[in-house]
Design a protein around this motif. Structure first.
Motif, mmCIF file in Angstrom:
data_model
loop_
_atom_site.group_PDB
_atom_site.id
_atom_site.type_symbol
_atom_site.label_atom_id
_atom_site.label_comp_id
_atom_site.label_asym_id
_atom_site.label_seq_id
_atom_site.Cartn_x
_atom_site.Cartn_y
_atom_site.Cartn_z
ATOM 1 N N VAL A 1 -32.830 -44.909 -8.630
ATOM 2 C CA VAL A 1 -33.309 -44.910 -10.019
ATOM 3 C C VAL A 1 -32.617 -43.804 -10.810
ATOM 4 N N LYS A 2 -32.529 -42.617 -10.238
ATOM 5 C CA LYS A 2 -31.861 -41.510 -10.924
ATOM 6 C C LYS A 2 -30.390 -41.818 -11.186
ATOM 7 N N ILE A 3 -29.709 -42.359 -10.185
ATOM 8 C CA ILE A 3 -28.282 -42.675 -10.332
ATOM 9 C C ILE A 3 -28.068 -43.770 -11.378
ATOM 10 N N MET A 4 -28.955 -44.772 -11.421
ATOM 11 C CA MET A 4 -28.806 -45.871 -12.383
ATOM 12 C C MET A 4 -28.926 -45.360 -13.816
ATOM 13 N N TYR A 5 -29.911 -44.502 -14.061
ATOM 14 C CA TYR A 5 -30.059 -43.991 -15.416
ATOM 15 C C TYR A 5 -28.946 -43.017 -15.772
ATOM 16 N N GLU B 1 -28.868 -47.671 -20.753
ATOM 17 C CA GLU B 1 -30.299 -47.885 -20.523
ATOM 18 C C GLU B 1 -30.628 -49.364 -20.361
ATOM 19 N N LYS B 2 -29.936 -50.222 -21.099
ATOM 20 C CA LYS B 2 -30.185 -51.667 -21.022
ATOM 21 C C LYS B 2 -29.756 -52.225 -19.662
ATOM 22 N N LYS B 3 -28.585 -51.802 -19.196
ATOM 23 C CA LYS B 3 -28.091 -52.281 -17.904
ATOM 24 C C LYS B 3 -28.942 -51.737 -16.759
ATOM 25 N N ALA B 4 -29.337 -50.479 -16.868
ATOM 26 C CA ALA B 4 -30.195 -49.870 -15.838
ATOM 27 C C ALA B 4 -31.540 -50.583 -15.775
#
Length: 142
Positions: free
Chosen positions: A96-100, A105-108
């Motif tokens: 979750v941290k890496i995605m954000y 934000e939309k893709k995450a």
């Protein structure tokens, strides 16, 4: 006169027992009796066979320990599974941290939606494991 008294010298060795067991008895068992005796001895959990025999002769309470191999195996596997769930939880937080951090934000949010679906499936699986564990305890451990 004091010169003639010699003090006791310690000769070393093992200390004498207060109540030594000096009487010995011998018994003979056939094969079937010996097998039954050995199984009772193993179930008692005692380390010394002479203590077990003495307890049997004098009607002392003899504890027997039954080890259920299937219950031990189930416990080991459940413990391993618990460790894997912990590692999944740690990895979940890191993802979750890496995605954000790396995605918009939309893709995450889109990827997190997929991750959320997988998490819901995992929760259902965990609930099934808890149900099966309770059923196993009720049927086999009591």
């Amino acid at each position: 006169m004091e010169d003639n008294i010699t003090p006791k010298q310690n000769k070393g060795g093992r200390k004498l027992k207060k109540n030594p067991a000096i009487f010995r008895y011998s018994i003979s068992l056939n094969e079937e009796e010996n097998n039954r005796f050995r199984s009772l001895f193993q179930q008692s959990g005692m380390k010394v066979m002479a203590h077990f025999i003495t307890a049997c002769v004098f009607q002392k309470t003899i504890k027997t320990v039954k080890i259920d191999v299937s219950a031990m195996d189930y416990h080991v596997r459940l413990t391993n599974l618990y460790g894997q769930f912990r590692s999944v939880g740690i990895n979940y937080n890191q993802v979750v941290k890496i995605m954000y951090h790396n995605f918009s934000e939309k893709k995450a949010a889109a990827y997190l939606f997929k991750l959320e679906k997988q998490t819901i499936e995992m929760v259902k699986l965990i609930q099934e494991i808890i149900h099966l564990t309770q059923e196993f305890e009720n049927n086999h451990l009591k």
